[in-house]
Design an enzyme around this catalytic site. Structure first.
Site, PDB file in Angstrom:
ATOM      1  N   ASP A 179       0.823  -1.223   0.000  1.00 59.27           N
ATOM      2  CA  ASP A 179       0.000   0.000   0.000  1.00 59.27           C
ATOM      3  C   ASP A 179       0.854   1.269   0.000  1.00 59.27           C
ATOM      4  O   ASP A 179       0.627   2.187   0.790  1.00 59.27           O
ATOM      5  CB  ASP A 179      -0.962   0.009   1.189  1.00 59.27           C
ATOM      6  CG  ASP A 179      -2.056  -1.035   1.073  1.00 59.27           C
ATOM      7  OD1 ASP A 179      -1.894  -1.949   0.237  1.00 59.27           O
ATOM      8  OD2 ASP A 179      -3.044  -0.951   1.800  1.00 59.27           O
ATOM      9  N   ASP A 184      -0.709  -4.368  -3.681  1.00 57.36           N
ATOM     10  CA  ASP A 184      -1.706  -3.311  -3.863  1.00 57.36           C
ATOM     11  C   ASP A 184      -1.074  -1.929  -3.708  1.00 57.36           C
ATOM     12  O   ASP A 184      -1.662  -1.018  -3.107  1.00 57.36           O
ATOM     13  CB  ASP A 184      -2.844  -3.459  -2.840  1.00 57.36           C
ATOM     14  CG  ASP A 184      -3.588  -4.761  -2.980  1.00 57.36           C
ATOM     15  OD1 ASP A 184      -3.612  -5.320  -4.086  1.00 57.36           O
ATOM     16  OD2 ASP A 184      -4.150  -5.243  -1.976  1.00 57.36           O
TER      17      ASP A 184
END
Length: 687
Positions: free
Chosen positions: A514, A541
């Site tokens: 992230d 991600d």
């Protein structure tokens, strides 16, 4: 996606065949040159006096276009005329064909009607795109006999292709000239035309072609169509990528000076080069410090032509590589300096094509910009970046530049929503010299005991203010996953944006899981982000959120997880329905990870919201072998096939053909998924 079989074509006049070899794989880009010139476009202004014109409106050509001859002293275009902004075909044609000089700023996508139309440009014109928003689709420009002193700059000219690779019926060029002189073609993106991207014919001379990207074309760049020995031409700092022939083909040019060009035939694609630089007829060519990657027959000449080679590099090339005869000394005509050949690929990948700075006009708010200085050693006004942000007045009406001296600043930085128009800019020679870093994770407890930070709250730098810019620095989250296995929540954001018109230029954003959260202020708010000339580093991600975001001309670097394994997802969009999500364009994906270990993305339906419609498009990007052959996957019970995930004309070992598990855009669909479509009328510029 099935491609139409492509047959080799020949030069229009002569039929000299060339041998065919096998190109090797493209080497993924590992470095990028930093820096773009910058400006601001005033969309409302239709005419401005040339006396107050910005530098790009008075720019003059280098190379042979700068040489005085034929009664013309250099090439300066329409600088002596008025500046006009056009957004329609009618207005573009009106001013381009006028008798008087004009600087014509193209500030929109203009579709040619009919397809193949070439506007007949008159002398003393500058036609320039406004930042990256000036596009000509389905046609181009024609400069006839005697037309002179013309500049065509900073435009994307594309897509007159009619579906026939060796097309002999549609002479639809991007830029064609017959008997013109003193012409400068600079910083354009030229691609996918029915015939030539550039055709310089019939004794056209004093031409310079510089800093252009020429791609996805068959008969790319032809020079000649004459028995006379007249043409003087300079071709420098151009990137020829996936172009079959005429790269260029130079016929009967008196003086052809080619230097610092990059010719690339990428492996694994349907377009195969027939030849690279071709000297024919009585052409005298000087070819210097150019880089040839994977090209068949990279340098060829016929028996009557000359080529003098100096300092060129050939990687994975095959077939003919020739030189011979005598040429000329370019420095007896004009001055120039050479870049190192080894630097050419990275220099051109980040430097060719339209610039956000060209075609844009500074406003009074830019002139009123305030600068605050930050230095750890006390030599600036503030010792921390946050202290400088705190000093910005609430609701500031104009740009405030926070100039940060080199050093590592271990701190949290938050730019609140009531402080727009803030730029945080490193002053070092490299984006690595100025680093803002912290190590919070989602599961890190807050010092006041009120709970954990959560994913969004873990950001090292959090931006809530519109019109924010970051330039020439590194933003990092160095949370140590290995040392914190007992902690619940390892998401650790380096940069979170929750604002509109965020411009990230020449930055590194690095972390693990992230890394880069591209968000909006609220679900019903628009949040546009444009990142260019930058790096994003992470593993899970690591580009995620609901913003409408473009990552352009950048490098996405994949890294292994804390335990040394290779597995991850590049994007996790959570796009609101009827909005655009993430666009990765003209970039490179690389990293020291295992082959077939990373997905391009998966759909993040934040909070289990089925009404979201996540979107990622990856186009014109070089993908390393780390990308899986089925590059999209499901997430939290939501199928990626119910959302919007697609590719277009990607290259490299990680690219693949279209299938039900790997959707590709059609050419028609791709026309509506360009960078300008994402930005929706916003031209990102420093101000």
């Amino acid at each position: 996606m099935t491609e139409t079989p492509r047959s080799r074509a020949r030069h229009r006049r002569r039929k000299t065949a060339v041998a065919i070899g096998v190109p090797l794989a493209l080497t993924a880009a590992g470095t990028m040159a930093y820096g773009t010139d910058t400006g601001l476009f005033g969309a409302g202004a239709q005419r401005t006096a040339s006396a107050a014109a910005p530098a790009w409106a008075t720019a003059t050509a280098d190379g042979f276009a700068s040489v005085n001859s034929l009664g013309q002293n250099g090439t300066y275009g329409g600088r002596d005329g008025k500046t006009v902004t056009v957004k329609t075909l009618a207005d573009l044609e009106k001013y381009a064909t006028a008798a008087e000089p004009y600087v014509i700023v193209v500030a929109a996508t203009i579709n040619m009607n009919p397809v193949g139309k070439e506007i007949k440009v008159k002398s003393d014109k500058t036609i320039v795109g406004a930042g990256t928003s000036g596009q000509i689709v389905g046609g181009g420009f024609f400069l006839g006999t005697g037309v002179h002193n013309v500049i065509i700059r900073n435009l994307t000219i594309r897509d007159s292709y009619q579906g026939i690779w060796n097309d002999k019926d549609h002479d639809f060029d991007a830029i064609q000239m017959d008997g013109a002189h003193h012409v400068w073609i600079d910083h354009n993106d030229l691609r996918h035309m029915a015939d030539g991207l550039i055709d310089i014919r019939k004794d056209s001379t004093n031409v310079t072609v510089s800093w252009n990207k020429l791609s996805d074309n068959n008969k790319t760049f032809g020079i000649g169509w004459t028995e006379n020995l007249v043409t003087d031409i300079t071709i420098h700092h151009n990137w020829f990528r996936e172009t079959e022939q005429r790269n260029p083909s130079t016929d009967n040019a008196a003086h052809a000076h080619l230097y610092n060009n990059f010719l690339e035939d990428a492996a694994g694609t349907t377009i195969k080069s027939s030849y690279g630089n071709y000297s024919r007829g009585r052409t005298r060519m000087v070819l210097e410090n150019s880089y040839f990657q994977g090209m068949r027959n990279p340098v060829t000449k016929d028996s009557t032509a000359s080529i003098v080679q100096k300092g060129n590099t050939f990687v994975g090339t095959s077939g003919r590589n020739e030189s011979g005869g005598t040429a000329f000394d370019p420095k007896s005509y004009y001055s120039y300096s050479l870049d190192k050949t080894a630097d050419v690929p990275s220099l051109l990948k980040s430097g060719v094509g339209p610039r956000t700075s060209i075609g844009t006009t500074a406003t009074t708010s830019a002139a009123a910009a305030t600068t605050l200085t930050v230095a750890k050693d006390g030599s600036g006004q503030y010792r921390t970046v946050q202290a400088a942000v705190n000093a910005v007045p609430a609701n500031n009406p104009s740009r405030v530049v926070i100039s940060v001296k080199p050093g590592t600043y271990r701190e949290l930085v938050k730019v609140p929503s009531n402080k727009p128009h803030v730029t945080i800019q490193g002053t070092g020679g490299s984006r690595k010299d100025t680093v803002i870093v912290y190590n919070n994770a989602a599961g890190t407890p807050k010092p006041d005991g009120s709970g954990n930070y959560g994913t969004g709250g873990s950001a090292t730098v959090a931006v809530q203010a519109d019109d924010f810019q970051a330039r020439n620095l590194t933003i990092s989250n160095d949370f140590d996953e290995a040392a914190n296995q007992s902690l619940s929540g390892h998401q650790a954001v380096a940069l979170r944006t929750a604002a509109d018109k965020v411009f990230l230029d020449g930055v590194i954003v690095t972390g693990d899981q992230d890394t880069l959260l591209l968000d909006t202020a609220a679900k019903d708010k628009l949040g546009r982000v444009y990142m260019t000339n930058s790096y994003v580093v992470g593993n899970v991600d690591f580009i995620f959120g609901r913003a409408t975001a473009v990552i352009d001309r950048s490098i996405i670097t994949l890294k292994k997880r804390w335990n040394g394994t290779s597995a991850g997802y590049i994007t996790a969009p959570s796009t609101v329905a009827n909005r655009k999500g993430f666009l990765i364009a003209n970039s490179t994906v690389n990293g020291d990870v295992s082959a077939g270990s990373f997905y391009l993305g998966r759909p993040w339906h934040a909070g289990g919201d089925a009404a979201l419609d996540p979107q990622t498009t990856v186009r014109n990007t070089n993908l390393s072998a780390a990308i899986k052959s089925t590059p999209w996957t499901d997430m939290s019970g939501f199928s990626w096939k119910d959302d919007r995930f697609a590719e277009y004309k990607n290259t490299g070992p990680g690219a693949g053909s279209a299938s039900s598990d790997r959707p590709h855009l059609t050419d028609a669909q791709a026309t509506g998924q360009e960078v300008a479509d994402w930005l929706g009328g916003w031209t990102p510029t420093a101000s």
